[in-house]
Design a protein around this motif. Structure first.
Motif, PDB file in Angstrom:
ATOM      1  N   ARG A 182       0.829  -1.209   0.000  1.00  0.00           N
ATOM      2  CA  ARG A 182       0.000   0.000   0.000  1.00  0.00           C
ATOM      3  C   ARG A 182       0.866   1.263   0.000  1.00  0.00           C
ATOM      4  NH1 ARG A 182      -4.026  -3.255   2.946  1.00  0.00           N
ATOM      5  NH2 ARG A 182      -5.717  -3.484   1.458  1.00  0.00           N
ATOM      6  N   GLN A 183       1.972   1.225   0.719  1.00  0.00           N
ATOM      7  CA  GLN A 183       2.873   2.380   0.716  1.00  0.00           C
ATOM      8  C   GLN A 183       3.506   2.588  -0.656  1.00  0.00           C
ATOM      9  OE1 GLN A 183       5.586   1.680   3.973  1.00  0.00           O
ATOM     10  NE2 GLN A 183       3.957   1.817   5.513  1.00  0.00           N
ATOM     11  N   GLN A 184       3.634   1.496  -1.412  1.00  0.00           N
ATOM     12  CA  GLN A 184       4.169   1.575  -2.774  1.00  0.00           C
ATOM     13  C   GLN A 184       3.086   1.866  -3.806  1.00  0.00           C
ATOM     14  OE1 GLN A 184       6.196  -2.188  -3.365  1.00  0.00           O
ATOM     15  NE2 GLN A 184       7.252  -1.977  -1.393  1.00  0.00           N
ATOM     16  N   HIS A 185       1.860   2.096  -3.340  1.00  0.00           N
ATOM     17  CA  HIS A 185       0.714   2.399  -4.198  1.00  0.00           C
ATOM     18  C   HIS A 185       0.416   1.283  -5.195  1.00  0.00           C
ATOM     19  CE1 HIS A 185       0.894   6.415  -2.494  1.00  0.00           C
ATOM     20  NE2 HIS A 185       2.164   6.505  -2.857  1.00  0.00           N
ATOM     21  N   LYS A 186       0.662   0.039  -4.763  1.00  0.00           N
ATOM     22  CA  LYS A 186       0.363  -1.121  -5.598  1.00  0.00           C
ATOM     23  C   LYS A 186      -0.946  -1.787  -5.205  1.00  0.00           C
ATOM     24  CE  LYS A 186       5.191  -2.308  -6.618  1.00  0.00           C
ATOM     25  NZ  LYS A 186       6.233  -3.368  -6.509  1.00  0.00           N
ATOM     26  N   LEU A 187      -1.543  -1.300  -4.120  1.00  0.00           N
ATOM     27  CA  LEU A 187      -2.720  -1.950  -3.562  1.00  0.00           C
ATOM     28  C   LEU A 187      -3.732  -0.901  -3.132  1.00  0.00           C
ATOM     29  CD1 LEU A 187      -2.753  -5.065  -3.288  1.00  0.00           C
ATOM     30  CD2 LEU A 187      -2.428  -4.771  -0.841  1.00  0.00           C
ATOM     31  N   GLY A 188      -4.991  -1.153  -3.434  1.00  0.00           N
ATOM     32  CA  GLY A 188      -6.053  -0.308  -2.931  1.00  0.00           C
ATOM     33  C   GLY A 188      -6.438  -0.727  -1.523  1.00  0.00           C
ATOM     34  N   GLU A 189      -7.481  -0.120  -1.010  1.00  0.00           N
ATOM     35  CA  GLU A 189      -7.870  -0.352   0.385  1.00  0.00           C
ATOM     36  C   GLU A 189      -9.053  -1.323   0.450  1.00  0.00           C
ATOM     37  OE1 GLU A 189      -7.273   2.674   3.215  1.00  0.00           O
ATOM     38  OE2 GLU A 189      -5.298   2.224   2.420  1.00  0.00           O
ATOM     39  N   PHE A 190      -8.815  -2.490   1.028  1.00  0.00           N
ATOM     40  CA  PHE A 190      -9.879  -3.454   1.263  1.00  0.00           C
ATOM     41  C   PHE A 190      -9.567  -4.233   2.530  1.00  0.00           C
ATOM     42  CE2 PHE A 190      -6.847  -5.257  -1.771  1.00  0.00           C
ATOM     43  CZ  PHE A 190      -6.558  -6.519  -1.267  1.00  0.00           C
ATOM     44  N   LEU A 191     -10.597  -4.813   3.108  1.00  0.00           N
ATOM     45  CA  LEU A 191     -10.445  -5.608   4.328  1.00  0.00           C
ATOM     46  C   LEU A 191     -10.083  -7.045   3.959  1.00  0.00           C
ATOM     47  CD1 LEU A 191     -12.021  -3.103   5.343  1.00  0.00           C
ATOM     48  CD2 LEU A 191     -13.283  -4.638   6.864  1.00  0.00           C
ATOM     49  N   ILE A 192      -9.301  -7.691   4.827  1.00  0.00           N
ATOM     50  CA  ILE A 192      -9.000  -9.109   4.678  1.00  0.00           C
ATOM     51  C   ILE A 192      -9.462  -9.816   5.941  1.00  0.00           C
ATOM     52  CG2 ILE A 192      -7.219 -10.857   4.304  1.00  0.00           C
ATOM     53  CD1 ILE A 192      -5.561  -8.712   2.902  1.00  0.00           C
ATOM     54  N   VAL A 193     -10.331 -10.795   5.777  1.00  0.00           N
ATOM     55  CA  VAL A 193     -10.947 -11.494   6.905  1.00  0.00           C
ATOM     56  C   VAL A 193     -10.511 -12.953   6.897  1.00  0.00           C
ATOM     57  CG1 VAL A 193     -13.117 -12.184   7.979  1.00  0.00           C
ATOM     58  CG2 VAL A 193     -12.928  -9.948   6.856  1.00  0.00           C
ATOM     59  N   ALA A 194      -9.848 -13.385   7.954  1.00  0.00           N
ATOM     60  CA  ALA A 194      -9.334 -14.750   8.050  1.00  0.00           C
ATOM     61  C   ALA A 194     -10.052 -15.495   9.175  1.00  0.00           C
ATOM     62  CB  ALA A 194      -7.829 -14.736   8.301  1.00  0.00           C
ATOM     63  N   PRO A 195     -10.950 -16.434   8.836  1.00  0.00           N
ATOM     64  CA  PRO A 195     -11.620 -17.211   9.871  1.00  0.00           C
ATOM     65  C   PRO A 195     -10.841 -18.471  10.238  1.00  0.00           C
ATOM     66  CG  PRO A 195     -12.587 -17.724   7.758  1.00  0.00           C
ATOM     67  CD  PRO A 195     -11.505 -16.704   7.495  1.00  0.00           C
ATOM     68  N   GLU A 196     -11.039 -18.954  11.432  1.00  0.00           N
ATOM     69  CA  GLU A 196     -10.480 -20.235  11.875  1.00  0.00           C
ATOM     70  C   GLU A 196     -11.232 -21.364  11.143  1.00  0.00           C
ATOM     71  OE1 GLU A 196     -10.079 -22.587  16.185  1.00  0.00           O
ATOM     72  OE2 GLU A 196     -11.365 -20.820  15.967  1.00  0.00           O
ATOM     73  N   GLY A 197     -10.457 -22.252  10.500  1.00  0.00           N
ATOM     74  CA  GLY A 197     -11.092 -23.319   9.728  1.00  0.00           C
ATOM     75  C   GLY A 197     -10.811 -24.724  10.220  1.00  0.00           C
ATOM     76  N   GLY A 198      -9.903 -24.852  11.183  1.00  0.00           N
ATOM     77  CA  GLY A 198      -9.565 -26.177  11.699  1.00  0.00           C
ATOM     78  C   GLY A 198      -9.095 -27.107  10.602  1.00  0.00           C
ATOM     79  N   ARG A 199      -9.660 -28.338  10.575  1.00  0.00           N
ATOM     80  CA  ARG A 199      -9.318 -29.332   9.563  1.00  0.00           C
ATOM     81  C   ARG A 199     -10.537 -29.666   8.702  1.00  0.00           C
ATOM     82  NH1 ARG A 199      -4.681 -32.660  10.701  1.00  0.00           N
ATOM     83  NH2 ARG A 199      -3.418 -31.699  12.340  1.00  0.00           N
ATOM     84  N   THR A 200     -11.421 -28.697   8.540  1.00  0.00           N
ATOM     85  CA  THR A 200     -12.740 -28.936   7.951  1.00  0.00           C
ATOM     86  C   THR A 200     -12.769 -28.962   6.426  1.00  0.00           C
ATOM     87  OG1 THR A 200     -13.242 -26.565   7.858  1.00  0.00           O
ATOM     88  CG2 THR A 200     -13.804 -27.741   9.904  1.00  0.00           C
ATOM     89  N   PHE A 201     -11.718 -28.491   5.773  1.00  0.00           N
ATOM     90  CA  PHE A 201     -11.723 -28.251   4.331  1.00  0.00           C
ATOM     91  C   PHE A 201     -12.812 -27.242   3.957  1.00  0.00           C
ATOM     92  CE2 PHE A 201      -8.844 -31.714   4.256  1.00  0.00           C
ATOM     93  CZ  PHE A 201      -8.165 -31.664   3.038  1.00  0.00           C
ATOM     94  N   TYR A 202     -13.365 -26.578   4.945  1.00  0.00           N
ATOM     95  CA  TYR A 202     -14.346 -25.511   4.772  1.00  0.00           C
ATOM     96  C   TYR A 202     -15.650 -26.008   4.148  1.00  0.00           C
ATOM     97  CZ  TYR A 202     -10.222 -22.788   5.868  1.00  0.00           C
ATOM     98  OH  TYR A 202      -9.098 -22.294   6.488  1.00  0.00           O
ATOM     99  N   ILE A 203     -15.976 -27.296   4.377  1.00  0.00           N
ATOM    100  CA  ILE A 203     -17.216 -27.857   3.852  1.00  0.00           C
ATOM    101  C   ILE A 203     -17.994 -28.503   5.001  1.00  0.00           C
ATOM    102  CG2 ILE A 203     -16.148 -28.279   1.608  1.00  0.00           C
ATOM    103  CD1 ILE A 203     -16.156 -31.284   2.308  1.00  0.00           C
ATOM    104  N   ASN A 204     -19.212 -28.911   4.732  1.00  0.00           N
ATOM    105  CA  ASN A 204     -19.965 -29.728   5.672  1.00  0.00           C
ATOM    106  C   ASN A 204     -19.419 -31.148   5.606  1.00  0.00           C
ATOM    107  OD1 ASN A 204     -21.568 -27.491   6.144  1.00  0.00           O
ATOM    108  ND2 ASN A 204     -23.272 -28.222   4.902  1.00  0.00           N
ATOM    109  N   SER A 205     -19.164 -31.759   6.741  1.00  0.00           N
ATOM    110  CA  SER A 205     -18.611 -33.115   6.743  1.00  0.00           C
ATOM    111  C   SER A 205     -19.656 -34.115   6.250  1.00  0.00           C
ATOM    112  CB  SER A 205     -18.156 -33.500   8.153  1.00  0.00           C
ATOM    113  OG  SER A 205     -19.246 -33.482   9.060  1.00  0.00           O
TER     114      SER A 205
END
Length: 297
Positions: free
Chosen positions: A91-114
């Motif tokens: 961002r300081q190099q003006h290569k990136l705009g402003e957006f949020l990054i959200v990182a949730p805890e996923g454990g070992r789920t592969f992010y799907i319903n088992s």
């Protein structure tokens, strides 16, 4: 085999990675999930302008990038690994705009319903987590303000979410995604011979693997099923050509499949393996992709 899919070296506490001049901040909290029946931790990267934007007229809103970690990692890994510093530098190099990054805890789920229905992570993410985040933080409305990314297991999760719900996301990216080209039968045979992959997959996909469940969640199958809708999705993925788990074969297969379906995408096979150094070497490229697709840079 706990090392499988691990993308990061041991990391230091969160505060130690913050450069003294940084004006961005990380907001970490937990959601007490009704669906999963336990708290799920998450961290949010807020760019330097976020706090000041609350007093602007009209109030400033931001796009959001959901970032899914790899197996063995957690919601803090991206920011502890040097990612926070890289984001501020870009961002300081003006290569990136402003957006949020959200990182949730996923454990070992592969992010799907088992397969057994006991762990409904996909339902949690779509029905509880995204609505919470987009109510709690000043995020713009609609799919143009929403994208998803991930690495390894998280790369699988990101592609699976975006390919199954292209109406929700405008862009998706994945690094070293856990795209497995073996059939469930081949994986079951390997598991019986003691291959550690089988144990890791069993908790989510069943033992033996539930073939119908496997196909329902397969990014390959979803890309076929939803190929028309995917033409409106901005897609990026890369992999190292010496990936420790052979995921470069899956990346190449996905590239070929999307080409045949006339789905536009950006694909790179780079020198490197399934490692921390490989991930960081291309992290800036991934972030710049999302910045462009948000229309920021």
């Amino acid at each position: 085999m706990s090392r499988i899919f691990l993308l990061f070296l041991p990391f230091v506490v969160l505060a130690s990675s913050i450069p003294a001049h940084a004006q961005s901040r990380i907001d970490c909290d937990a959601l007490d999930s009704r669906i999963l029946k336990h708290p799920v931790h998450y961290c949010v990267y807020l760019p330097a302008s976020y706090d000041a934007g609350a007093s602007r007229h009209p109030v400033q809103t931001y796009p959001v990038l959901y970032f899914l970690h790899g197996l063995g990692d957690n919601e803090r890994t991206l920011f502890n690994s040097g990612g926070w510093t890289m984001l501020d530098d870009l961002r300081q190099q003006h290569k990136l705009g402003e957006f949020l990054i959200v990182a949730p805890e996923g454990g070992r789920t592969f992010y799907i319903n088992s397969a057994d229905g006991k762990t409904r992570y996909s339902d949690f993410f779509l029905q509880e987590f995204v609505p919470l985040i987009e109510t709690k933080y000043r995020i713009g409305k609609g799919r143009t303000n929403r994208a998803i990314s991930g690495i390894s297991m998280g790369g699988y999760g990101a592609l699976r979410f975006a390919f199954s719900h292209p109406e929700m996301f405008s862009a998706v990216s994945a690094q070293s995604a856990a795209l497995i080209t073996e059939t469930p039968q081949e994986l079951d045979t390997a598991a019986r011979s003691g291959a550690p992959m089988g144990k890791l997959l069993a908790a989510v996909f069943g033992s033996p693997i539930n073939a119908a469940h496997w196909k329902t969640n397969s990014p390959f199958a979803l890309a076929v099923r939803n190929h028309t809708a995917l033409r409106k999705l901005n897609i990026y993925f890369n992999c190292g050509h010496d990936d420790n788990y052979g995921f470069e074969k899956g990346a190449a297969a996905m590239h070929e499949q999307l080409q045949k379906a006339d789905v536009k995408h950006e694909y790179h096979l780079y020198p490197g393996d399934h490692s921390f150094s490989y991930f960081l070497a291309h992290f800036d490229e991934v972030m710049e992709f999302h910045s462009r697709e948000f229309g920021l840079k």
